[in-house]
Design a protein around this motif. Structure first.
Motif, PDB file in Angstrom:
ATOM      1  N   VAL A   1       0.836  -1.203   0.000  1.00 49.56           N
ATOM      2  CA  VAL A   1       0.000   0.000   0.000  1.00 49.56           C
ATOM      3  C   VAL A   1       0.870   1.252   0.000  1.00 49.56           C
ATOM      4  N   GLY A   2       1.907   1.274   0.847  1.00 48.63           N
ATOM      5  CA  GLY A   2       2.799   2.430   0.863  1.00 48.63           C
ATOM      6  C   GLY A   2       3.509   2.627  -0.464  1.00 48.63           C
ATOM      7  N   GLY A   3       3.967   1.525  -1.059  1.00 50.58           N
ATOM      8  CA  GLY A   3       4.634   1.638  -2.363  1.00 50.58           C
ATOM      9  C   GLY A   3       3.707   2.151  -3.449  1.00 50.58           C
ATOM     10  N   LEU A   4       2.447   1.709  -3.431  1.00 54.10           N
ATOM     11  CA  LEU A   4       1.488   2.190  -4.429  1.00 54.10           C
ATOM     12  C   LEU A   4       1.215   3.687  -4.266  1.00 54.10           C
ATOM     13  N   LEU A   5       1.050   4.126  -3.007  1.00 55.63           N
ATOM     14  CA  LEU A   5       0.782   5.548  -2.775  1.00 55.63           C
ATOM     15  C   LEU A   5       1.968   6.412  -3.183  1.00 55.63           C
ATOM     16  N   ILE A   6       3.183   5.993  -2.811  1.00 57.26           N
ATOM     17  CA  ILE A   6       4.362   6.781  -3.149  1.00 57.26           C
ATOM     18  C   ILE A   6       4.651   6.695  -4.639  1.00 57.26           C
ATOM     19  N   GLY A   7       4.411   5.527  -5.249  1.00 62.58           N
ATOM     20  CA  GLY A   7       4.577   5.420  -6.694  1.00 62.58           C
ATOM     21  C   GLY A   7       3.627   6.350  -7.431  1.00 62.58           C
ATOM     22  N   THR A   8       2.388   6.445  -6.946  1.00 62.58           N
ATOM     23  CA  THR A   8       1.432   7.378  -7.550  1.00 62.58           C
ATOM     24  C   THR A   8       1.890   8.819  -7.395  1.00 62.58           C
ATOM     25  N   LEU A   9       2.431   9.159  -6.221  1.00 57.94           N
ATOM     26  CA  LEU A   9       2.942  10.513  -5.997  1.00 57.94           C
ATOM     27  C   LEU A   9       4.088  10.833  -6.957  1.00 57.94           C
ATOM     28  N   LEU A  10       5.024   9.908  -7.109  1.00 61.39           N
ATOM     29  CA  LEU A  10       6.171  10.144  -7.991  1.00 61.39           C
ATOM     30  C   LEU A  10       5.733  10.272  -9.450  1.00 61.39           C
ATOM     31  N   LEU A  11       4.832   9.402  -9.890  1.00 62.18           N
ATOM     32  CA  LEU A  11       4.364   9.470 -11.275  1.00 62.18           C
ATOM     33  C   LEU A  11       3.572  10.751 -11.522  1.00 62.18           C
ATOM     34  N   THR A  12       2.791  11.159 -10.538  1.00 64.22           N
ATOM     35  CA  THR A  12       2.031  12.406 -10.684  1.00 64.22           C
ATOM     36  C   THR A  12       2.963  13.604 -10.811  1.00 64.22           C
TER      37      THR A  12
ATOM     38  N   ALA B   1      -2.780  11.261   1.829  1.00 63.03           N
ATOM     39  CA  ALA B   1      -2.318  10.084   1.092  1.00 63.03           C
ATOM     40  C   ALA B   1      -0.799  10.025   1.030  1.00 63.03           C
ATOM     41  N   SER B   2      -0.144  11.155   0.847  1.00 61.96           N
ATOM     42  CA  SER B   2       1.317  11.184   0.753  1.00 61.96           C
ATOM     43  C   SER B   2       1.962  10.818   2.084  1.00 61.96           C
ATOM     44  N   VAL B   3       1.498  11.441   3.157  1.00 64.13           N
ATOM     45  CA  VAL B   3       2.073  11.156   4.478  1.00 64.13           C
ATOM     46  C   VAL B   3       1.799   9.708   4.875  1.00 64.13           C
TER      47      VAL B   3
END
Length: 320
Positions: free
Chosen positions: A45-56, A283-285
């Motif tokens: 879950v953490g990897g998906l959220l941070i991956g979404t942040l980086l891609l965004t 979501a980021s935190v």
């Protein structure tokens, strides 16, 4: 007088004891499986959220439906829809585009701040832990005094002295984070300097700098990775708080804390102005915290040793 023991009763007790051992093994495996699943869940879950942040942040120009600074007075406070997925703010600017570009601002603030704090804290911690003595006493007392004050309050003081901007926010949050890295590295260095491999390196005539960088620092990598990951989420939250009170990134820079502040006066008629930036911060935190927790459980050597100990005990018990 002789006492006669019934063979059937003895066999029944043995069967009951064997059943009890089997149930305990099953429960142990279930608990271990649940712990491992939770670790995997945190990482996933953490990897998906941070991956979404980086891609965004990386593809912000492609994801944005309009310029984040384009003002359209005729479209003020438009609700979420096809033209504006997150609605518009009080100046008619597309909120989705501003939240997307806010991901870039968040990383531009968090990554340099963590680099500043970790670099200074690691260097000072290595020196204090390796040489001890007066240097260790001076640095440790300074860090203790530093930690006695709230970190966000110190950041506010630094920004007020240097002037509100994104750059000063980065510097302030980086300086505030130094004591955390210092304490971890100092404690690890104090333990490592007495190890046999360090004594062997000294015997071979290696210099202090090489011992610190080639032998001691690599053994502190795992806890540092966890601390840096957790610290990234803390910096995003603290940076948003500074921007919320007007001491962080200045308009028209799209920053989540500033976007949240701009919507606090219109919550009754335009809830989306504050809702979506707040969800982005949350979501980021949460992503960095979950990722840090998962990495801590995965990289902690004592937990791996405990897992191997339980596994060996189960195997021995199964053989018996």
């Amino acid at each position: 007088m002789t006492v006669r023991i019934e063979p059937g009763l003895h066999q029944g007790e043995q069967a009951q004891a064997s059943l009890g051992r089997g149930l305990r093994r099953v429960r142990t495996r279930q608990r271990r499986g649940l712990m491992w699943a939770l670790q995997r869940l945190n990482l996933t879950v953490g990897g998906l959220l941070i991956g979404t942040l980086l891609l965004t942040a990386l593809f912000a120009p492609l994801l944005a439906v309009a310029s984040p600074d384009a003002i359209a007075p005729a479209s003020r406070f438009q609700p979420p829809g096809l033209a504006h997925p997150f609605g518009t703010d009080g100046l008619g600017r597309d909120l989705f585009s501003r939240v997307v570009y806010g991901a870039r601002t968040a990383l531009q603030m968090a990554v340099p701040a963590v680099m500043i704090g970790s670099f200074a804290g690691i260097i000072l911690g290595l020196l204090a832990g390796y040489y001890c003595g007066t240097l260790d006493q001076i640095l440790s007392r300074m860090m203790d005094a530093w930690l006695a004050l709230p970190g966000l309050l110190l950041a506010i003081v630094f920004v007020a002295l240097l002037g509100p901007s994104l750059q000063t926010t980065v510097i302030a949050l980086g300086l505030v984070g130094i004591p955390g890295y210092y304490r971890m590295v100092r404690n690890g260095t104090l333990s490592a300097r007495e190890m046999l491999y360090v004594e062997a390196a000294r015997t071979l005539g290696l210099g202090d700098g090489r011992i610190l960088l080639r032998h001691i620092l690599p053994n502190l990598t795992s806890p540092l990775v966890v601390l840096i990951t957790l610290r990234l989420g803390t910096v995003i939250l603290a940076g948003g708080a500074l921007s919320f009170i007007g001491l962080g990134a200045q308009p028209p820079t799209p920053e989540w804390g500033a976007l949240l502040a701009s919507g606090r006066d219109s919550m009754d008629r335009a809830w989306w102005v504050a809702f979506f930036p707040g969800m982005a911060i949350t979501a980021s935190v949460m992503g960095f915290n979950l990722l840090g927790d998962g990495l801590r459980d995965l990289l902690a050597p004592e937990m791996a040793q405990e897992y191997r100990t339980h596994a060996g005990a189960d195997e021995d018990e199964g053989r018996s």
